[in-house]
Design a protein around this motif. Sequence first.
Motif, PDB file in Angstrom:
ATOM      1  N   TYR A   1       4.147   3.650  -1.841  1.00 41.69           N
ATOM      2  CA  TYR A   1       3.890   2.291  -1.385  1.00 41.69           C
ATOM      3  C   TYR A   1       3.129   2.402  -0.082  1.00 41.69           C
ATOM      4  O   TYR A   1       3.623   3.032   0.855  1.00 41.69           O
ATOM      5  CB  TYR A   1       5.202   1.537  -1.133  1.00 41.69           C
ATOM      6  N   SER A   2       1.975   1.804  -0.010  1.00 39.46           N
ATOM      7  CA  SER A   2       1.159   2.034   1.177  1.00 39.46           C
ATOM      8  C   SER A   2       0.486   0.770   1.691  1.00 39.46           C
ATOM      9  O   SER A   2      -0.040  -0.027   0.915  1.00 39.46           O
ATOM     10  CB  SER A   2       0.078   3.064   0.821  1.00 39.46           C
ATOM     11  N   VAL A   3       0.545   0.615   2.997  1.00 39.81           N
ATOM     12  CA  VAL A   3      -0.274  -0.380   3.676  1.00 39.81           C
ATOM     13  C   VAL A   3      -1.171   0.383   4.630  1.00 39.81           C
ATOM     14  O   VAL A   3      -0.679   1.144   5.458  1.00 39.81           O
ATOM     15  CB  VAL A   3       0.583  -1.374   4.488  1.00 39.81           C
TER      16      VAL A   3
ATOM     17  N   VAL B   1       3.003   2.869   6.394  1.00 42.95           N
ATOM     18  CA  VAL B   1       2.274   1.784   7.039  1.00 42.95           C
ATOM     19  C   VAL B   1       1.364   2.451   8.046  1.00 42.95           C
ATOM     20  O   VAL B   1       1.824   3.041   9.016  1.00 42.95           O
ATOM     21  CB  VAL B   1       3.231   0.798   7.730  1.00 42.95           C
TER      22      VAL B   1
ATOM     23  N   ASN C   1       0.556 -10.129   6.575  1.00 41.70           N
ATOM     24  CA  ASN C   1       1.934  -9.751   6.265  1.00 41.70           C
ATOM     25  C   ASN C   1       2.328 -10.156   4.851  1.00 41.70           C
ATOM     26  O   ASN C   1       3.032  -9.422   4.159  1.00 41.70           O
ATOM     27  CB  ASN C   1       2.908 -10.383   7.267  1.00 41.70           C
TER      28      ASN C   1
ATOM     29  N   SER D   1      -0.753   0.138  -3.541  1.00 39.27           N
ATOM     30  CA  SER D   1      -1.542   0.392  -2.339  1.00 39.27           C
ATOM     31  C   SER D   1      -2.181  -0.903  -1.853  1.00 39.27           C
ATOM     32  O   SER D   1      -2.817  -1.616  -2.620  1.00 39.27           O
ATOM     33  CB  SER D   1      -2.624   1.420  -2.659  1.00 39.27           C
ATOM     34  N   LYS D   2      -1.974  -1.188  -0.574  1.00 40.74           N
ATOM     35  CA  LYS D   2      -2.542  -2.399   0.022  1.00 40.74           C
ATOM     36  C   LYS D   2      -3.458  -1.965   1.154  1.00 40.74           C
ATOM     37  O   LYS D   2      -2.983  -1.429   2.166  1.00 40.74           O
ATOM     38  CB  LYS D   2      -1.425  -3.271   0.608  1.00 40.74           C
TER      39      LYS D   2
ATOM     40  N   LEU E   1      -4.161  -0.364   7.338  1.00 42.20           N
ATOM     41  CA  LEU E   1      -4.970  -1.368   8.021  1.00 42.20           C
ATOM     42  C   LEU E   1      -6.016  -0.655   8.864  1.00 42.20           C
ATOM     43  O   LEU E   1      -5.683   0.230   9.637  1.00 42.20           O
ATOM     44  CB  LEU E   1      -4.084  -2.226   8.928  1.00 42.20           C
TER      45      LEU E   1
ATOM     46  N   CYS F   1       1.096  -7.788   2.367  1.00 35.38           N
ATOM     47  CA  CYS F   1       1.779  -6.488   2.384  1.00 35.38           C
ATOM     48  C   CYS F   1       3.223  -6.555   1.909  1.00 35.38           C
ATOM     49  O   CYS F   1       3.918  -5.542   1.906  1.00 35.38           O
ATOM     50  CB  CYS F   1       1.788  -5.918   3.797  1.00 35.38           C
TER      51      CYS F   1
ATOM     52  N   THR G   1      -1.633   2.120  10.630  1.00 38.63           N
ATOM     53  CA  THR G   1      -2.509   1.200  11.359  1.00 38.63           C
ATOM     54  C   THR G   1      -3.362   1.939  12.365  1.00 38.63           C
ATOM     55  O   THR G   1      -4.304   1.378  12.901  1.00 38.63           O
ATOM     56  CB  THR G   1      -1.693   0.138  12.138  1.00 38.63           C
TER      57      THR G   1
ATOM     58  N   LEU H   1       1.896  -4.639  12.699  1.00 42.66           N
ATOM     59  CA  LEU H   1       0.723  -5.301  12.137  1.00 42.66           C
ATOM     60  C   LEU H   1       0.314  -6.461  13.025  1.00 42.66           C
ATOM     61  O   LEU H   1      -0.869  -6.677  13.288  1.00 42.66           O
ATOM     62  CB  LEU H   1       1.020  -5.843  10.750  1.00 42.66           C
TER      63      LEU H   1
ATOM     64  N   VAL I   1       5.118  -3.934  -0.129  1.00 43.93           N
ATOM     65  CA  VAL I   1       5.332  -2.619   0.472  1.00 43.93           C
ATOM     66  C   VAL I   1       6.415  -2.703   1.537  1.00 43.93           C
ATOM     67  O   VAL I   1       7.315  -1.871   1.597  1.00 43.93           O
ATOM     68  CB  VAL I   1       4.014  -2.070   1.059  1.00 43.93           C
TER      69      VAL I   1
END
Lengths: 259, 478
Positions: free
Chosen positions: B327-329, B302, B447, B357-358, B331, B450, B304, B469, B453
């Motif tokens: 698995y990726s977020v 994650v 959220n 991937s997000k 931002l 995501c 950010t 987030l 993830v």
Amino acid sequence: MSMLSIKNLHASVEDKTILNGLDLDIKPGEVHAIMGPNGAGKSTLGYVVSGREGYNVEQGTAVLDGVELLELDAEERARAGLFLAFQYPVEIPGVSNMEFMKASVDAQREARGEAALSSRDFLTMAKEACSKVQLPLAFLKRGVNEGFSGGEKKRNEIMQMLLLEPKLCILDESDSGLDIDALQVVADGVNSLRSDDRSFIVITHYQRLLDYIKPDFVHVLSEGKIIKTGGAELAHELEAQGYAWLTGDSAENTAETSA
Amino acid sequence: MTEQIDQALEREYEAGFVSDIESETFAPGLDEDVIRRISAMKSEPDWMLEWRLKAFKTWQQMEEPEWAHVDYQKIDFQAISYYSAPKSMADKPKSLDEVDPELLATYEKLGIPLLEQQMLAGVAVDAVFDSVSVVTTFREKLWEAGVIFCPISEAVQEYPELVKKYLGSVVPQRDNYFAALNCAVFTDGSFVYIPKGTRCPMELSTYFRINEQNTGQFERTLIIADEGSHVSYLEGCTAPQRDENQLHAAVVELVALDDAEIKYSTVQNWYPGDENGKGGIYNFVTKRAVCHTNAKVSWTQVETGSAVTWKYPSCILRGDNSIGEFYSVALTRGMQQADTGTKMIHMGKNTRSTIISKGISAGRSNNSYRGLVRMGPRADGARNFTQCDSLLIGDQCGAHTFPYVETKNPTAIVEHEATTSKVSDDQMFLCQQRGLDAEKAVSMIVNGFCKEVFKELPMEFAVEAGKLLEISLEGSVG
Ligand SMILES: Nc1ncnc2c1ncn2[C@@H]1O[C@H](COP(=O)(O)OP(=O)(O)O)[C@@H](O)[C@H]1O
Ligand SMILES: [Mg+2]
């Protein structure tokens, strides 16, 4: 006192005037049906009253149970007890119905100075509302409207209304696209909430819904204003004759006022 | 509506404070002598120093890469200090009681209490402050299970055979420009060894903090999961709010031997710079895992923070039936730029990989996914599934997808799905009509986006990531 009092409301979208001097007065406990041709401004009325961004009020007032609405943000109007059931409910992928509704209910409770509900209490309420609109409980866990059929979306709107217990509910074509059974579910939902201190605006094209939800008044909205008001029987007349006999009038009126 | 969302996105960086701690910091500059001094500070054996010097020579012959979809001022490597340690760390504290209270307070303020009785039960923490590890908790309990969890500087002394065998075995010195630099100047980081057949009894976590001005952080993490073992590891990071850019160039190497499983999660919240792009961390990180037969590695991240991120946690699926997941977020907001993704290198038969991937872009930021899936000639029956979703908030940001596929085996299957969506006015209005303010609405929508993830993160961290987030999206709604 009125539950909702709209006076001389003028509103525009992208510089196009859509509401054109609309008046509407609704007393507590009343159900008002609004009918009218496509593009008349029915959905716009719902959006303007509930404070959707992009809808500009040019003139007029709207007061909900003593609260001047037009100065408030959309969420403040909601917290003041205004609910809009959408004509086209939107999906919010990944956000569960449960999470969404609990956040909504808690936000409204907080605004009233009440504590947030425990997850357990909320679950009990949500299950009850879910059974009332005859959706399987699995819908509580699914994403908001995510992959729902048209009818399921409309029932989901009613479930939210049941949980929020608003003072004024605006139902924007909550009956369109529904089969008879689903129509009955929507009507039952509304009727179960009917009380002396709650009012409804029911926007519909079909008199059919009004067989289930008996209106106190029926209004015809055309070109941004109410051009005719009557009792439940007006809906039958409209069903039989359409709007042409009324809107012809209205075109002249508009010409007069703008001249 | 865009304006409303913008307001919702303006926010303070909560971890942006500076701790008042007396430090011993090298003067800026980089040459062989600096490397010798770092090595001396750590009382390293000769082989370690030789390894560093070799890497330095390699680095000097390399060029800074320019292929990423990011744009930043050239880094002046002579303007950076390569070592900084709290003075109180000069004589290594033996226990928590001896650790500078100001340091403990810093971590406490960041929500990472280091006193064991206050900690999340079941999470052991290695706290790295600038260039040194200040404390590693729960070591004895782990020791009883045979698990080694210690600063890498200590592993060099105590477990030289393991370090010699595996350091640089997954990410070779000359792998890339920033990896080579890290090999030369790395200061601290975590070392983990899980013995054969052992399930690590608790989550391991390292918390990185850059405090000192003009310092770079070059940490090095090495995790070895011996045959049939299992470990879950989490990395978190923050830095003070400063006007100048700071460089973070880490290397993480994971070795999953036969039948082992490593779950590596990152919650990255380096200072991203202000809304005009001033300051912030340059995050140029090399993370790679090698999976032997039947082994599994999952990377969950994650991201950010950071002004510029350049990061591709990868899996080399060397052994048959091995599994890699990513698995990726990510931002980005303000002027942030992220170029991140993964590489799945399928070498063994029936290897499997999944990439989710997000990317979320807001403000004037740019968010790119760059992924490579390579099916080698021996990778019979290998499969990859990739799903890349981008969410745009507002209309001044960008999302880009660069998928690369190389297939040298006709039986391998590669699937790729990609979507781009926007936080729509309809969604915002629905939320607001139900009584939620714009800020809560955006954070809930993001959220939800995501969710796939977040559910991969260990429980405690999933909550933390959700909150992060929310904070990242927080601001005043006027
Ligand atoms: N966002 C918008 N931009 C431009 N025109 C709009 C917008 N929303 C509504 N309108 C126009 O306003 C008029 C009334 O629309 P609407 O309120 O949806 O009518 P109804 O619900 O009665 O069918 C229509 O002419 C429609 O095209
Ligand atoms: Mg309509």
